[in-house]
Every structure is written in C-alpha cells, then in structure tokens.
Scaffold this motif. Structure first.
Motif, PDB file in Angstrom:
ATOM      1  N   SER A  38      50.628  -5.409 -31.449  1.00  0.00           N
ATOM      2  CA  SER A  38      49.453  -5.073 -30.656  1.00  0.00           C
ATOM      3  C   SER A  38      48.276  -5.916 -31.113  1.00  0.00           C
ATOM      4  O   SER A  38      48.182  -6.299 -32.278  1.00  0.00           O
ATOM      5  CB  SER A  38      49.102  -3.588 -30.843  1.00  0.00           C
ATOM      6  N   THR A  39      47.379  -6.218 -30.205  1.00  0.00           N
ATOM      7  CA  THR A  39      46.162  -6.957 -30.545  1.00  0.00           C
ATOM      8  C   THR A  39      44.997  -6.358 -29.765  1.00  0.00           C
ATOM      9  O   THR A  39      45.144  -6.034 -28.578  1.00  0.00           O
ATOM     10  CB  THR A  39      46.311  -8.457 -30.231  1.00  0.00           C
ATOM     11  N   SER A  40      43.883  -6.194 -30.422  1.00  0.00           N
ATOM     12  CA  SER A  40      42.732  -5.519 -29.821  1.00  0.00           C
ATOM     13  C   SER A  40      42.231  -6.290 -28.608  1.00  0.00           C
ATOM     14  O   SER A  40      41.869  -7.464 -28.715  1.00  0.00           O
ATOM     15  CB  SER A  40      41.623  -5.397 -30.855  1.00  0.00           C
ATOM     16  N   SER A  41      42.203  -5.636 -27.460  1.00  0.00           N
ATOM     17  CA  SER A  41      41.679  -6.231 -26.215  1.00  0.00           C
ATOM     18  C   SER A  41      42.251  -7.616 -25.936  1.00  0.00           C
ATOM     19  O   SER A  41      41.543  -8.479 -25.409  1.00  0.00           O
ATOM     20  CB  SER A  41      40.151  -6.322 -26.260  1.00  0.00           C
ATOM     21  N   TYR A  42      43.501  -7.815 -26.310  1.00  0.00           N
ATOM     22  CA  TYR A  42      44.204  -9.087 -26.022  1.00  0.00           C
ATOM     23  C   TYR A  42      43.519 -10.274 -26.730  1.00  0.00           C
ATOM     24  O   TYR A  42      43.694 -11.429 -26.323  1.00  0.00           O
ATOM     25  CB  TYR A  42      44.216  -9.318 -24.495  1.00  0.00           C
ATOM     26  N   GLN A  43      42.768 -10.019 -27.779  1.00  0.00           N
ATOM     27  CA  GLN A  43      41.989 -11.104 -28.404  1.00  0.00           C
ATOM     28  C   GLN A  43      42.818 -12.009 -29.315  1.00  0.00           C
ATOM     29  O   GLN A  43      42.441 -13.153 -29.553  1.00  0.00           O
ATOM     30  CB  GLN A  43      40.802 -10.532 -29.183  1.00  0.00           C
ATOM     31  N   GLN A  44      43.885 -11.475 -29.902  1.00  0.00           N
ATOM     32  CA  GLN A  44      44.778 -12.285 -30.736  1.00  0.00           C
ATOM     33  C   GLN A  44      44.003 -13.043 -31.831  1.00  0.00           C
ATOM     34  O   GLN A  44      43.941 -14.256 -31.836  1.00  0.00           O
ATOM     35  CB  GLN A  44      45.583 -13.260 -29.870  1.00  0.00           C
ATOM     36  N   VAL A 109      38.204  -5.688 -36.134  1.00  0.00           N
ATOM     37  CA  VAL A 109      39.234  -6.122 -35.185  1.00  0.00           C
ATOM     38  C   VAL A 109      40.111  -7.229 -35.789  1.00  0.00           C
ATOM     39  O   VAL A 109      41.342  -7.178 -35.728  1.00  0.00           O
ATOM     40  CB  VAL A 109      38.582  -6.620 -33.866  1.00  0.00           C
TER      41      VAL A 109
END
Lengths: 248, 248
Positions: A38-44, A109
């Motif tokens: 998983s990555t916060s808000s798709y930020q990677q 994040v």
C-alpha cells in the motif's frame, strides 16, 4: 494457520549469512513485492537502492557501527523516503509543491511508505527461506550514507535490509504480552500498563538468565530504559531538515 | 513463486466489505503477526487499538472524511506510535528518557515500528482471504481521534487498517516502473528520472482513459503534482509536538 502466517510468526533477525549472493531474478521478485505494498494516496514515496558494490557495502557496514553483516550477505537494500521524484514531476508541470514536501505530514507518509515496502520485501524473502535483518544503524551516519549513494535533496535513507541465506539459528526474544500492546476501544490505564510491564520484566529476565547461565538477570524494562537514558542520533533533526524534510 | 509472494503481489485495497465480523481467534492471530515484525532495538514502539464499539467506529469514519468502510468492515485497527509505555517504564526506574522520546530519531523509529507491524497484519489478513485498506484519513483529525481513544501524551495514532471479507474486486493501478524506484549502488540522474516519469505518465493516462471510457486522460505526474500543490494536514507539526514527539 497457513504458510504465510507461519512465515510471519517464525521471523527472527538473521545476522550471519552464507557467502552466497541472491540471483537477479530473486532480487527482482523481492523488489516487485516491495512495490506491491500500500502507498499513501498513490504517492509511492519509497526508493530502494540495491548496494552490490563491495567497497560501498564495506563502507556502509562501517557507517552502521561496524556491523559485518551489512557487507557480508546475499544482498543489501537501502530504503529511502523519496520526494525528489515528486519535485522533478512538479518542475515538469511548473507546480510548487515545496510546502507539501517539507511538512510533518509528508514525513510520516514517506516513512510509512518505505516501511510498508520493506516489510513486504522482508516477508517475501523469508517465505523463500532467506533471512533478513533491518539495519537502523545506517542512521548513525546519514550524511555519509547519503553522500556515498549520491542521494539528492528530499531523499532520506531510513534503514537498510540485509538479506541472505541464513548461517545461524538465533532464538526469539519474547515480545510484550499481547494485552500490553493490543487494546480494545480505548487506551489502557497507567496501572494496567505498570502491572503488565512488571510481568514482562520478569518474563524477559528469566529468558536472559536462562540464555546467559544466570549472568544476565535484568529484563526489558531495565534494559530499555537504560538504553533510552541518553538520546541517540541527536543530529537527526538538523540533518532531516537539511534534506528539506520535516520542517513545517 | 509461492503462496506468500502470490498473496503479496495480489494486493489491492478493498473499500467495500461484507457485513461479517472477524472472529476473535482471527483477530488474535492477526495481532500476533503484527507483534512478530522487526522492532528497532527491541523497543516495540507500537500499540494497536482494536475498535469494536459501533459508535466509535462511526465517529472514526466521520473523522477520516466520511469513509464508510472505516465503520463497515470486519474489524478496525488503529496503529499508534507509543512511547507512553517507555515513559511509564522509565518512571518505574526513575530514569529520565524525555530527550530520547522527543527526538526526531525516535519519531522515525516509532513510525517504522508501527508500519512494519501493520504490514505484517495486513499480509496475514490477505493470506486468509480477507481484504484490507489503510486509513491515513485518520490524520485529518488526530486530536479528535486521540480524544476518542483516550490516547495520552507520547501516543500518536498514525493510521487505521480496516479488515474484512471483500465485497468488491477493484483493479490494480500500475505502480511506477521498477527502474524508477530501484537503483543500483547510487541514486539516478535527474534526466533518467524525467524519462521514466514521462513514460509512467503515459502508461497511467492510458490506464485511466480505459477505465473511464476516455473521460480521464491525465496520468500520475499530473494527478500527483496537482494533489500536492496545497499542503495537507498543516496542523500536524504542532499536534505531534503537543504529544511530546518530534521536537528535538
């Protein structure tokens, strides 16, 4: 119980590896697993630097406080929080994102993103019969680590993960009692925590005493509070801020 | 490839769960898995609060920006960085550890410890056929979350994990190309990163375009930089420091 849960519960840190490098395909599978987290808000916000160069590995081992298994392992990964990629993307779009990058929120994040990726990689490695150990010791000398790996602004090496074929079978230190770390609906009272800590002090004291033939008789409470009496890595705040992170 | 790696690679966040609670044994197994994760210097800086109370779950859903699956799931875990336990231990030993707890280094350690535990729990859940989603949205309203769960000083709720029987089969958004997040021996040049970002912009634009019947034609670079243009959760620095963390 299934294989995955068995793998997870069987974890112990391995600090002695056979002299046998991981093959390229295995390394790629592990990195793929890291990316699947998983990555916060798709930020990677995570970049992984695989250190294969022998000289660099030896330098890192030295920076980490002479931990030989940083150099001697099957593969060595450095996990970084990385907002440089976002900064480059923002420059491409002429958008100013510096306040976001510098925020405490972004620091959380980035740390979480990197840790989730690393834990995926670790479990995947262990499922293949490999051993792993996290190397927080890199944070002893982050300026040196950062220079060695050419990390630009907004890139913070957080820890390493050494992976390899285990050449040791270490014991498993008892964790805190579940009731001391898992609460229902609300945080526990101080009194309950004290009772649980006293119980755990005794349990860990017995564990150490058995392992050392009675030489060591202090438990977790004694050990941890002593080790926390003087703050470690006190340069961290300034260093992290010099990377343009955790400022706002 | 084995079951564990298949589980890891199959991950996607589930935001719709069947109305079926996890049984107590499963919850305990998941927490055991969380506890089995690596922890920096044996410090065990993570506390998990299982929220079972329906009213509290609904409050949390509201705090997280009205995300219904925070209330409607099989179980809801809140992962906290927790140095309160160490403070109680230190008081028992009359040792002063406040400088350690307040340090940026400790803030990294606590965030990493909690994230590793959460990822263990998540993978274990997925290996049982359950679905999960991380709820960073709790950080929208940490004062409220903290009050609701009675978190004392030195305890910082970081995120939630909702777990349950999946009632949706969401797609899997393409991750950054591996070459853009996995480097060898040193960090990549700006030019290489730009090329990879352009490539990824196109790939993700095509993904979105296909999914929306051509309505959405922007990719990751556009999406992420736009979302980062205004900083989020700007109260975080003050709030975290009010908890006695990330100050030094």
């Amino acid at each position: 119980m299934n294989e995955t849960i068995e793998t997870i519960l069987a974890h112990r840190s391995i600090r002695k590896f056979k002299n046998e490098p991981l093959d390229g395909e295995t390394v790629e599978t592990l990195v793929q697993c890291a990316q699947a987290a998983s990555t916060s808000s798709y930020q990677q916000v995570c970049t992984i630097i695989g250190v294969e160069d022998r000289e660099k590995k030896e330098k890192l081992a030295e920076f980490a406080g002479n931990q030989s298994y940083v150099a001697d392992n099957g593969y060595f990964f450095v996990f970084c929080m990385d907002y440089n990629r976002h900064q480059i993307a923002a420059d491409m779009k002429t958008i100013d994102i510096h306040e976001t990058i510098q925020s405490t929120e972004a620091f959380i994040v980035g740390t979480v993103d990197a840790a989730l990726a690393a834990q995926n990689l670790s479990i995947a490695a262990e499922s293949l019969g490999l051993g792993i150990v996290y190397i927080g010791g890199l944070r002893n000398s982050l300026q040196e680590v950062s220079d060695l790996l050419n990390c630009p602004e907004h890139v913070l090496p957080l820890f390493g993960v050494a992976v390899g074929y285990p050449d040791a079978e270490p014991g498993k230190k008892p964790r805190l009692p579940m009731e001391a770390v898992f609460y229902k609906n609300q945080y526990k009272s101080k009194e309950e925590t004290q009772d649980l800590l006293n119980q755990y002090e005794q349990e860990t004291a017995e564990y150490y005493s058995e392992r050392t033939g009675g030489k060591r008789t202090e438990g977790w409470v004694t050990q941890i509070t002593a080790s926390m009496a003087s703050p470690k890595r006190t340069y961290m705040k300034d260093f992290v801020q010099s990377k343009g992170l955790n400022k706002l």
